[in-house]
Design a protein around this motif. Structure first.
Motif, PDB file in Angstrom:
ATOM      1  N   ILE A  17       0.837  -1.205  -0.364  1.00 24.75           N
ATOM      2  CA  ILE A  17      -0.030  -0.024   0.080  1.00 24.75           C
ATOM      3  C   ILE A  17       0.747   1.091  -0.114  1.00 24.75           C
ATOM      4  N   GLU A  20       0.137   4.122  -2.439  1.00 27.38           N
ATOM      5  CA  GLU A  20      -1.183   4.924  -2.368  1.00 27.38           C
ATOM      6  C   GLU A  20      -1.143   5.864  -1.084  1.00 27.38           C
ATOM      7  N   ARG A  23       1.398   8.848  -1.599  1.00 31.58           N
ATOM      8  CA  ARG A  23       0.760   9.926  -2.494  1.00 31.58           C
ATOM      9  C   ARG A  23      -0.114  10.770  -1.643  1.00 31.58           C
ATOM     10  N   SER A  24      -0.705  10.043  -0.891  1.00 31.76           N
ATOM     11  CA  SER A  24      -1.737  10.949  -0.205  1.00 31.76           C
ATOM     12  C   SER A  24      -0.991  11.809   0.862  1.00 31.76           C
ATOM     13  N   ASP A 291      -7.507   1.122  -2.906  1.00 33.55           N
ATOM     14  CA  ASP A 291      -7.928   2.109  -2.499  1.00 33.55           C
ATOM     15  C   ASP A 291      -8.541   1.946  -1.018  1.00 33.55           C
ATOM     16  N   THR A 347      -9.074   5.527   0.363  1.00 34.07           N
ATOM     17  CA  THR A 347      -7.893   6.202   0.495  1.00 34.07           C
ATOM     18  C   THR A 347      -8.224   7.564  -0.048  1.00 34.07           C
ATOM     19  N   THR A 348      -8.310   7.474  -1.258  1.00 35.38           N
ATOM     20  CA  THR A 348      -8.537   8.817  -2.045  1.00 35.38           C
ATOM     21  C   THR A 348      -9.821   9.791  -1.385  1.00 35.38           C
ATOM     22  N   GLY A 367      -2.334  11.581  -5.989  1.00 33.96           N
ATOM     23  CA  GLY A 367      -1.867  10.791  -7.022  1.00 33.96           C
ATOM     24  C   GLY A 367      -0.809  11.466  -7.981  1.00 33.96           C
TER      25      GLY A 367
END
Length: 367
Positions: A17, A20, A23-24, A291, A347-348, A367
């Motif tokens: 992960i 993900e 990037r967050s 995600d 996550t997004t 992202g």
């Protein structure tokens, strides 16, 4: 250094992960700095490390990546999936995290544990920090000049080398005193000096030597087994805890679980001239790419990194951005939670919820 000099912060996405949540966390940090007109203070530098680097180059931390890290001031590292790495002939696995800690002498692992309103927790209230020595002790991947500190002289006998140096112990204890001075003024030294007096007893000796330099800090000490029980019984009674590497690894995981979840726990690996933000948890390969990962741990870790950069440079924008991220994260958790916390946020969507709670800032994109 000049307080407005641009810093270089390396970004290595890691495994599972990692991409993900990295990037967050970086998107949130960039937005927080941008909201203060301070986005130009940091250049974010991509670095290759982890399983994919191993597959491409034969090294989990390629020489080129290490050179890039050396050209930077700090690092954001995604979790690494140690279990999938091949073993060396001596039995150890390649570990870019441990290699980085040793190479840059990141001697203090700072692990806060604090309850968050609305997040279920074993402890009703707690706010403490575990300061874990990070470069020696009983950890075999970082306690030898050359080679590995765990070995078998025969098939049926295993030995490990524990290394405790006066310099290593005193500098992490001093760091803990300084942290306690900036918090509630209480320091607990954890050891097992009744059976390991020459090694863990060095922590007691260091605390007694340094205490006169920090007269406002109240010092107590506990055996590690008693400390574990006390943390379960009354975690709110502790402020800053300092201990050796192995004890600190165990106690820091215990404290963050008491506070709610390992997925919430920030972690900073700090040295004199370099620091690395790293999530406290693993790479969770079973949910990679879905995600569903909780980015809170790494977001908190990057906020801690910004505070460390503020202390190093004197640049107040870093400290302000850090506080802004912490506040936005707590506010977002009151409305959005990822599945591990009982919610259904992705996550997004959780990242967007944090971004939306930052002050007005330049347009962002995850992202």
């Amino acid at each position: 250094m000049n307080s407005r000099e641009r810093l270089r912060v390396a970004v290595a996405e890691g495994d599972g992960i990692g991409p993900e949540i990295v990037r967050s966390a970086v998107a949130i940090a960039r937005a927080a700095l941008g909201s203060l007109g301070a986005g130009s203070l940091v250049e974010w530098v991509d670095v290759d490390a982890g399983v994919l680097a191993l597959q491409r180059t034969g090294q989990a931390l390629p020489d080129e990546s290490l050179a890039r890290l050396e050209s930077c001031d700090a690092l954001v590292l995604g979790p690494v999936d140690h279990a999938t790495y091949p073993r060396h002939r001596d039995g150890r696995r390649q570990n870019p995290s441990g290699e980085i800690r040793k190479h840059f002498d990141l001697f203090a692992n700072i692990r806060p544990a604090k309850t968050v309103p609305g997040i279920p927790a074993v402890a009703s209230e707690m706010d403490l920090v575990v300061v874990r020595e990070n470069t020696e002790g009983f950890y075999s991947d970082r306690n030898m000049f050359r080679g590995y500190g765990e070995f078998r002289p025969t098939e049926d006998v295993a030995l490990t080398v524990g290394v405790f140096t006066r310099r290593g112990v005193e500098r992490v204890v001093r760091h803990a005193f300084e942290l306690a001075s900036a918090r509630r003024g209480e320091l607990t030294v954890v050891h097992k000096a009744n059976v390991l007096p020459e090694t863990t007893g060095m922590y007691l000796e260091a605390a007694r030597r340094l205490a006169p330099s920090f007269p406002a800090v109240v010092v107590r000490d506990e055996h590690v087994d008693a400390m574990a029980a006390l943390l379960v019984r009354d975690p709110a009674s502790f402020d800053v805890v300092v201990t050796e590497n192995l004890f600190g690894d165990i106690l820091s995981d215990l404290t963050v679980q008491l506070a709610g979840s390992l997925g919430m726990a920030g972690s900073l690996n700090a040295g004199e001239a370099y620091a690395m933000a790293q999530a406290a948890h693993g790479s969770a390969p079973d949910i990679a790419g879905s995600d569903r990962a909780n980015p809170c741990s790494l977001v908190s870790s990057v906020a801690m990194l910004l505070r460390w950069l503020a202390g190093r440079t004197g640049e107040t924008a870093f400290a302000t951005a850090s506080a802004t991220i912490d506040a936005a994260l707590i506010d977002a958790l009151g409305h959005e939670r990822t599945p591990d916390l009982g919610g259904d946020a992705t996550t997004t969507s959780f990242t967007e919820a944090v971004l939306d709670r930052l002050p007005a800032h330049v347009p962002h994109q995850v992202g």
